[in-house]
Design a protein around this motif. Sequence first.
Motif, short mmCIF file in Angstrom:
data_model
loop_
_atom_site.label_atom_id
_atom_site.label_comp_id
_atom_site.label_asym_id
_atom_site.label_seq_id
_atom_site.Cartn_x
_atom_site.Cartn_y
_atom_site.Cartn_z
N LEU A 66 -5.44 -1.22 -7.32
CA LEU A 66 -6.41 -0.16 -7.06
C LEU A 66 -5.70 1.17 -6.86
O LEU A 66 -4.74 1.26 -6.11
N VAL A 67 -6.18 2.19 -7.57
CA VAL A 67 -5.67 3.55 -7.35
C VAL A 67 -6.87 4.42 -7.00
O VAL A 67 -7.90 4.38 -7.68
N ILE A 68 -6.78 5.15 -5.90
CA ILE A 68 -7.88 6.05 -5.51
C ILE A 68 -7.32 7.47 -5.37
O ILE A 68 -6.29 7.68 -4.74
N PRO B 259 -12.67 -0.48 3.19
CA PRO B 259 -11.67 -0.70 4.24
C PRO B 259 -10.39 0.10 4.02
O PRO B 259 -9.80 0.60 4.99
N TYR B 260 -9.99 0.24 2.76
CA TYR B 260 -8.76 0.99 2.49
C TYR B 260 -8.97 2.47 2.81
O TYR B 260 -8.11 3.13 3.39
N LEU B 261 -10.15 2.99 2.42
CA LEU B 261 -10.42 4.41 2.68
C LEU B 261 -10.49 4.68 4.17
O LEU B 261 -10.00 5.70 4.66
N LYS C 80 0.85 -1.20 0.00
CA LYS C 80 0.00 0.00 0.00
C LYS C 80 0.88 1.24 0.00
O LYS C 80 1.90 1.27 0.67
N ILE C 81 0.44 2.24 -0.74
CA ILE C 81 1.12 3.53 -0.72
C ILE C 81 0.06 4.59 -0.48
O ILE C 81 -0.86 4.74 -1.30
N VAL D 264 -2.33 -1.19 -3.61
CA VAL D 264 -3.32 -0.12 -3.41
C VAL D 264 -2.58 1.20 -3.25
O VAL D 264 -1.65 1.31 -2.44
N ILE D 265 -2.97 2.17 -4.05
CA ILE D 265 -2.38 3.50 -3.93
C ILE D 265 -3.52 4.48 -3.67
O ILE D 265 -4.49 4.52 -4.44
#
Lengths: 276, 506
Positions: free
Chosen positions: A169-171, A235-237, A126-127, A150-151
Amino acid sequence: MTENTLKEKINMNGNNSIEIDCAPNGKPLNYKILNEEIHQVINSGYKKIILNKVCGQRFIGASLQGDLEFVINGVPGNDLGIFMDGPKIIVNDNCEDQAGNTMNNGTIIIHGDGGDVIGLSARGGKIYVKKDVGYRVGIHIKEYERKHPVIIIGGTARDFLGEYMAGGLVIILGLKILPDGKITENDYPICGNELGTGIHRGKIILRTNEDLQSKLGVGAKLFKPDEDDLKHIEPYLKEFCEIFSIPYKIITQKPFKVVKPISKRPFGGSYCGQIV
Amino acid sequence: MSIEHNIPNYFRVKIESDHCKKCKRCVSHCSYGALSFNNEKIISDDSKCVACNRCASMCPGKAIKIVKDESCLPPHGNYSRRIRNIIWAQSGTGGVLLSATGNDRPIRNIFDDLLLDACQVTNPSIDPLRETIETKVFFGRKPQKLDFTTDPIDPNKISLKTEFLPHFEIDMPLMVGHMSLGSISYNACMAIYQAVNELNILAGSGEGGLHPDFYEYGKNIITEVASGRFGVDIKYLQNTVGLEIKIGQGAKPGHGGHLPGEKVNSMISQTRMIPKGSDALSPYPHHDIYSIEDLAQLISALKEATRYKVPIGVKIAAVHNSAPIAVGIVRGGADFISIDGFRGGTGAAPRIIRDHAGIPIELAIASVDQRLRQEGLRDQVTLVAGGSIRYSADLIKAIALGADVGMVGMPVLIALGCRVCQQCFRGLCSWGIATQKPYLVKRLDIDVARNRIINLFHAWNEELKEILGAMGIDSIESLRSNRDRLRYIGPNPRIADILNVKHAGE
């Protein structure tokens, strides 16, 4: 570097944690010396390494494995965490280019701006970047089996976001987090042109009202997020919000847009294999 | 009937019915679908034949011959049959034409225009059968000079002060060029790695990662870090004798890579670490390298990641400005440079690039060697040269022009049975080499294949010794850049100037 001179530069904090002064007498250490010191303290069994006065040293965390934690005070140089496989790096400042280059696993948290080409070809990990980032972020990140990079970017990104993306995933959240902790919407466009160009797996999620159609690159298509997408990112957010003290409800104040590939084989039809 | 179907066939499958036992072995062996059995006899669809000769080799009655189709097109000196076929194919499909192996245009080969010197009278030749002739090469960065310290008490005790940078020794000046698992089969890779291990020479992994089964041969494998970074993880960085940053490939300078999704089966997926069925796209450039400074940065990153234990090199395609680029690469910290000439092979490349981009390796080696010499950098690095080193004669000429090691691809595949049908990109190789289909891959017996490669290179090495002996040179390293032992007999003296080789008779 002899053991004595090394001891002069480092402070042992007990409990497996150690501090390294990266600019003794105000003169930044050469990256080779610094990284050699890092390897030495890891070999001595330290698990948490606090790097003070970091000033552009490259390759910090390169190809390190296992349960290590770095706290970087200062601005680390290019290729932070390149080929890294597991450790966690927290940067309490901005970061130069290519953080997480070809990373296999681990976490990089940047409490400032990121640079260009973040997460180049990363396969996992994750970044999380609190503020804005530059060009070609998330280029060619790829997923494999349980590996899923995940970025998440708190601010905005520039051109070629998620170029050649092959998974993960990029957000991009489009927020502006001020030094006093106040959070507003970012005035800059959420991303530049050529969004997701060449994407053939994975997705890019942008929190914006902007019309992104004209920014889309080759092989990328805009969608409205479905339930699975929202479930996937939640969950990442939440983790991102917790790390950077952002109230989660701010995130939900704007709609998300999703960029996905039109095909797993975007260029499959461009070639002709006829015998000539 | 569409116009496309009128493309004249290249080949004709001739089946002598007297000798045909109707065993249908040829039908089952033809992976291109050119042969079938109509319950009466074997019939062929010549438009599908690629002249791979698998059917002819497998026919127990020796009843099959592949012959050139004798139908002719109206003659035209400029619009050759090839050009006309290209136009027909493209106007039928609208696609970029693919091709495989190396450039097949009949461009004059400069190696063929070079002659070797031999000893007569004034310096004696050496008998390689009875005297030692070294063909071993030290690979990696070399010190410019050696420093020693003398013991202050015992002046006879002298010890070496110079610290050596990462390097290693190989027994022949040979490296099997980079061919990834994906472009060639598991069995082909395994045969190559076992052979180079046995011979203590090198093989390249290609850019498709390294299957865990191959880790045990790592001390003879140079792994590649290309723009797609496929399969690059810590094990990949550790199970290798040297790492190479792939910037370019002779068959497709400036182009990326594109392994079609249908070839990405579970084994390829595991090795490249990408999902099954997805295209494996290698971006055209490395997006962390836009300059020599950026290249130096990735070289340093790889040195850091491998803790300065293995040499780090850079592979470029031979292009117009190879010499200054090579200087930048050495100054950027590379321990070796690989240069791949315009005839270098590929599993798949756009025909337009394969056939028209790049320059001959002969000229590239000579100009890179010369420029590195002028800059005082030549002796620091190992120069690997490839791009159609077809046999030992080309190898020795490449070394005399300035290479340390020759990079060889096609001859290895030909040794394994390849008939150079140039259809690798279709993944249907009937010899089990350039395919991932299990029923085809198992046609290639690993042990037989390994032994054939060992035999081939053993023969080359003996030939190197023969020719070195005849030149009166007892070590291959003494031949490197020894252009005085070459003479040019081709039609263009300008080439001799660039090679810095005298004309025959001079």
